[in-house]
Write an enzyme that holds these catalytic residues in place. Sequence first.
Site, mmCIF file in Angstrom:
data_model
loop_
_atom_site.group_PDB
_atom_site.id
_atom_site.type_symbol
_atom_site.label_atom_id
_atom_site.label_comp_id
_atom_site.label_asym_id
_atom_site.label_seq_id
_atom_site.Cartn_x
_atom_site.Cartn_y
_atom_site.Cartn_z
ATOM 1 N N ARG A 164 0.828 -1.225 0.000
ATOM 2 C CA ARG A 164 0.000 0.000 0.000
ATOM 3 C C ARG A 164 0.862 1.275 0.000
ATOM 4 O O ARG A 164 0.479 2.287 0.570
ATOM 5 C CB ARG A 164 -0.957 0.046 1.201
ATOM 6 C CG ARG A 164 -1.971 -1.087 1.246
ATOM 7 C CD ARG A 164 -2.971 -1.006 0.101
ATOM 8 N NE ARG A 164 -4.067 -1.926 0.262
ATOM 9 C CZ ARG A 164 -4.076 -3.192 -0.167
ATOM 10 N NH1 ARG A 164 -3.031 -3.693 -0.807
ATOM 11 N NH2 ARG A 164 -5.128 -3.952 0.018
ATOM 12 N N SER A 246 -10.789 -0.571 3.039
ATOM 13 C CA SER A 246 -10.058 -0.668 4.321
ATOM 14 C C SER A 246 -9.645 0.732 4.744
ATOM 15 O O SER A 246 -8.958 1.421 3.978
ATOM 16 C CB SER A 246 -8.798 -1.514 4.163
ATOM 17 O OG SER A 246 -9.102 -2.802 3.707
ATOM 18 N N GLU A 342 -4.883 3.848 5.746
ATOM 19 C CA GLU A 342 -4.566 3.594 4.341
ATOM 20 C C GLU A 342 -5.149 4.735 3.509
ATOM 21 O O GLU A 342 -4.592 5.161 2.506
ATOM 22 C CB GLU A 342 -5.182 2.261 3.900
ATOM 23 C CG GLU A 342 -5.025 2.031 2.416
ATOM 24 C CD GLU A 342 -5.879 0.892 1.864
ATOM 25 O OE1 GLU A 342 -5.701 -0.250 2.291
ATOM 26 O OE2 GLU A 342 -6.718 1.177 0.981
HETATM 27 P P1 FAD Z 1 -8.670 8.667 -5.300
HETATM 28 O O1 FAD Z 1 -9.347 8.294 -4.029
HETATM 29 O O2 FAD Z 1 -9.336 9.643 -6.177
HETATM 30 O O3 FAD Z 1 -7.202 9.200 -4.935
HETATM 31 C C1 FAD Z 1 -6.356 8.466 -4.077
HETATM 32 C C2 FAD Z 1 -5.026 9.227 -3.928
HETATM 33 O O4 FAD Z 1 -4.344 9.261 -5.165
HETATM 34 C C3 FAD Z 1 -5.195 10.700 -3.533
HETATM 35 O O5 FAD Z 1 -4.101 11.050 -2.722
HETATM 36 C C4 FAD Z 1 -5.154 11.443 -4.859
HETATM 37 O O6 FAD Z 1 -4.720 12.780 -4.707
HETATM 38 C C5 FAD Z 1 -4.140 10.610 -5.622
HETATM 39 N N1 FAD Z 1 -4.380 10.544 -7.068
HETATM 40 C C6 FAD Z 1 -5.488 10.097 -7.689
HETATM 41 N N2 FAD Z 1 -5.311 10.079 -9.029
HETATM 42 C C7 FAD Z 1 -4.059 10.545 -9.249
HETATM 43 C C8 FAD Z 1 -3.286 10.777 -10.423
HETATM 44 N N3 FAD Z 1 -3.747 10.512 -11.644
HETATM 45 N N4 FAD Z 1 -2.029 11.273 -10.280
HETATM 46 C C9 FAD Z 1 -1.536 11.540 -9.061
HETATM 47 N N5 FAD Z 1 -2.213 11.349 -7.917
HETATM 48 C C10 FAD Z 1 -3.448 10.850 -8.006
HETATM 49 N N6 FAD Z 1 -7.598 -0.738 -2.543
HETATM 50 C C11 FAD Z 1 -6.789 -1.808 -2.663
HETATM 51 O O7 FAD Z 1 -5.570 -1.662 -2.806
HETATM 52 N N7 FAD Z 1 -7.282 -3.081 -2.613
HETATM 53 C C12 FAD Z 1 -8.585 -3.340 -2.456
HETATM 54 O O8 FAD Z 1 -9.002 -4.491 -2.420
HETATM 55 C C13 FAD Z 1 -9.475 -2.233 -2.333
HETATM 56 N N8 FAD Z 1 -10.795 -2.422 -2.150
HETATM 57 C C14 FAD Z 1 -11.634 -1.357 -2.016
HETATM 58 C C15 FAD Z 1 -12.992 -1.602 -1.831
HETATM 59 C C16 FAD Z 1 -13.883 -0.542 -1.708
HETATM 60 C C17 FAD Z 1 -15.363 -0.826 -1.509
HETATM 61 C C18 FAD Z 1 -13.405 0.784 -1.766
HETATM 62 C C19 FAD Z 1 -14.360 1.929 -1.661
HETATM 63 C C20 FAD Z 1 -12.042 1.037 -1.921
HETATM 64 C C21 FAD Z 1 -11.146 -0.035 -2.051
HETATM 65 N N9 FAD Z 1 -9.759 0.152 -2.226
HETATM 66 C C22 FAD Z 1 -8.925 -0.918 -2.384
HETATM 67 C C23 FAD Z 1 -9.177 1.518 -2.206
HETATM 68 C C24 FAD Z 1 -9.254 2.244 -3.571
HETATM 69 O O9 FAD Z 1 -10.232 1.693 -4.399
HETATM 70 C C25 FAD Z 1 -7.928 2.228 -4.314
HETATM 71 O O10 FAD Z 1 -6.920 2.801 -3.518
HETATM 72 C C26 FAD Z 1 -7.997 2.969 -5.650
HETATM 73 O O11 FAD Z 1 -6.831 2.753 -6.398
HETATM 74 C C27 FAD Z 1 -8.211 4.472 -5.481
HETATM 75 O O12 FAD Z 1 -8.454 5.008 -6.762
HETATM 76 P P2 FAD Z 1 -9.218 6.392 -6.952
HETATM 77 O O13 FAD Z 1 -9.153 6.728 -8.399
HETATM 78 O O14 FAD Z 1 -10.570 6.324 -6.359
HETATM 79 O O15 FAD Z 1 -8.281 7.358 -6.111
HETATM 80 N N1 EPU Z 2 -10.888 -10.214 10.178
HETATM 81 C C1 EPU Z 2 -11.619 -10.268 11.348
HETATM 82 N N2 EPU Z 2 -12.704 -9.442 11.475
HETATM 83 C C2 EPU Z 2 -13.083 -8.600 10.498
HETATM 84 C C3 EPU Z 2 -12.353 -8.542 9.308
HETATM 85 C C4 EPU Z 2 -11.245 -9.351 9.173
HETATM 86 O O1 EPU Z 2 -11.304 -11.028 12.265
HETATM 87 O O2 EPU Z 2 -14.083 -7.907 10.701
HETATM 88 C C5 EPU Z 2 -9.702 -11.087 10.040
HETATM 89 C C6 EPU Z 2 -10.007 -12.532 9.679
HETATM 90 O O3 EPU Z 2 -9.060 -13.318 10.364
HETATM 91 C C7 EPU Z 2 -9.720 -12.605 8.191
HETATM 92 C C8 EPU Z 2 -8.563 -11.633 8.072
HETATM 93 O O4 EPU Z 2 -8.880 -10.607 9.018
HETATM 94 O O5 EPU Z 2 -9.361 -13.889 7.793
HETATM 95 C C9 EPU Z 2 -8.368 -11.023 6.713
HETATM 96 O O6 EPU Z 2 -9.589 -10.413 6.273
HETATM 97 P P1 EPU Z 2 -9.867 -10.116 4.719
HETATM 98 O O7 EPU Z 2 -9.579 -11.337 3.929
HETATM 99 O O8 EPU Z 2 -11.207 -9.502 4.619
HETATM 100 O O9 EPU Z 2 -8.734 -9.117 4.339
HETATM 101 P P2 EPU Z 2 -8.169 -7.796 5.034
HETATM 102 O O10 EPU Z 2 -6.785 -8.098 5.497
HETATM 103 O O11 EPU Z 2 -9.118 -7.249 6.014
HETATM 104 C C10 EPU Z 2 -7.020 -6.948 2.869
HETATM 105 C C11 EPU Z 2 -6.930 -5.651 2.143
HETATM 106 C C12 EPU Z 2 -8.147 -5.461 1.246
HETATM 107 C C13 EPU Z 2 -8.179 -6.603 0.237
HETATM 108 C C14 EPU Z 2 -8.267 -7.926 1.001
HETATM 109 C C15 EPU Z 2 -8.167 -9.125 0.079
HETATM 110 C C16 EPU Z 2 -5.621 -4.164 3.509
HETATM 111 C C17 EPU Z 2 -5.599 -3.003 4.422
HETATM 112 N N3 EPU Z 2 -6.810 -4.549 3.079
HETATM 113 O O12 EPU Z 2 -8.119 -6.849 3.766
HETATM 114 O O13 EPU Z 2 -7.994 -4.251 0.540
HETATM 115 O O14 EPU Z 2 -9.276 -6.488 -0.620
HETATM 116 O O15 EPU Z 2 -7.169 -8.015 1.942
HETATM 117 O O16 EPU Z 2 -6.876 -9.223 -0.403
HETATM 118 O O17 EPU Z 2 -4.569 -4.700 3.190
HETATM 119 C C18 EPU Z 2 -8.410 -1.911 0.671
HETATM 120 O O18 EPU Z 2 -7.190 -1.767 0.626
HETATM 121 O O19 EPU Z 2 -9.217 -0.953 0.697
HETATM 122 C C19 EPU Z 2 -8.959 -3.263 0.675
HETATM 123 C C20 EPU Z 2 -10.265 -3.535 0.755
#
Ligand code: FAD
Ligand code: EPU
Length: 346
Positions: A164, A246, A342
């Site tokens: 991240r 997250s 994050e």
């Molecule tokens: P924004 O929120 O618009 O911007 C994020 C940051 O990047 C800000 O600091 C912004 O200034 C900067 N930025 C944006 N675009 C540019 C650009 N073109 N050039 C320079 N800077 C820029 N993330 C994960 O890694 N894994 C996941 O599984 C995951 N699951 C998610 C699930 C949900 C339901 C949600 C809501 C979010 C999740 N995220 C996850 C977080 C998010 O989706 C990602 O970080 C995504 O890449 C953000 O993209 P964005 O375009 O919305 O960025």
């Molecule tokens: N867990 C709990 N309680 C909860 C949630 C999670 O006990 O309410 C524990 C469980 O042990 C579970 C473990 O956490 O097995 C891992 O949970 P999960 O698989 O949901 O993944 P996470 O570690 O919570 C991360 C990323 C997600 C990504 C998933 C799948 C981060 C901060 N988050 O979540 O990314 O989608 O793994 O790879 O690394 C994001 O970055 O926004 C995001 C959603």
Amino acid sequence: MTIESNISLKPYNTFGIDARAKYFTEITSADDFREILGDKNLSGEKKLILGGGSNMLLTKNYDGLVIRNCIPGIEITSEAEHHVIVKANAGVVWHQLVLWAIERNYGGIENLSLIPGFCGAAPMQNIGAYGVEIKDVFYELEAVDIHTGDLVKFGLADCEFGYRESVFKGKYKGQFLITSLSLRFVKLNSPHAFVQYRFKTDYGDIKETLGQMQAFDLSIKVVSDAVIKIRSLKLPDPDKIGNAGSFFKNPVISKEQFETLVAKYPVMPGYLQKDGSVKVPAGWLIEQCGWKGKVVGNTGSHATQALVLVNYGHATGNEIWQLALDIQQSVKEKFGIEILPEVNVV
Ligand code: FAD
Ligand code: EPU
């Protein structure tokens, strides 16, 4: 390109926070951005770059210019027998790129299905899910230097990707506007490449979900479908309930600290890292502190995934931030672990 004044950012952030921008514009080319840099009325304004707004918490009105990066277009820039380099411009919705790749049978990002946001932001925090990070398929990116307007190319080593993390979130924070992202995909329509390709199904519930789906022949489409199924069960849909995924990163602690904690909390989960440290799921720590499913005013920690903080409709960014600070403090008090956001807090 039009510059609007006093615009609500509510439609532009997935938390659904009703903060306002002094100025707002959408750009569709690098030249639009250079035009802004050269405009004497705007050059003095603070600038915030926005993609899909899915990793951002707006805690106040933005006293400057918000630039939504909407540069469109996906193209193949080079092709070999088994691989293809694909350039996606910053404004392409990430999941649209995933679908585009699946349609052509290009492997590499199927585990990253359904992550919200735009391609331009994906390298910012080296998006990751289900055992894959963008660094695994990264080829290069292009970005405009906000001081000089020059287009700069960044290779894999230049980006300093970590969990991240990247240079764009670290030492170059606020200094570059990413305009395109190039990724290297494997052409799975080539029989040789297909045989060599390793589908990543070891992480979490993927194998179990593929079994439930009775998907016995692996393809990028079925792996993507499994990931989508798992995510849809756990993560709240931002169109229905405001959130940014997250809120915190999973903390990485020393093996010694982990062993001391496991002696006290025997079921505490932890994943050993290559350097000997241990990554602990922040969701578990937050749940153990009693926050999971708890509603605090207009906010709360989600009932199916404690790590996701939500806006129940009318929360301000500050309310969510206060909840995050309270959660952070209680995790520190109970476990002695500091969990760090994050989400980008503005
Ligand atoms: P924004 O929120 O618009 O911007 C994020 C940051 O990047 C800000 O600091 C912004 O200034 C900067 N930025 C944006 N675009 C540019 C650009 N073109 N050039 C320079 N800077 C820029 N993330 C994960 O890694 N894994 C996941 O599984 C995951 N699951 C998610 C699930 C949900 C339901 C949600 C809501 C979010 C999740 N995220 C996850 C977080 C998010 O989706 C990602 O970080 C995504 O890449 C953000 O993209 P964005 O375009 O919305 O960025
Ligand atoms: N867990 C709990 N309680 C909860 C949630 C999670 O006990 O309410 C524990 C469980 O042990 C579970 C473990 O956490 O097995 C891992 O949970 P999960 O698989 O949901 O993944 P996470 O570690 O919570 C991360 C990323 C997600 C990504 C998933 C799948 C981060 C901060 N988050 O979540 O990314 O989608 O793994 O790879 O690394 C994001 O970055 O926004 C995001 C959603």
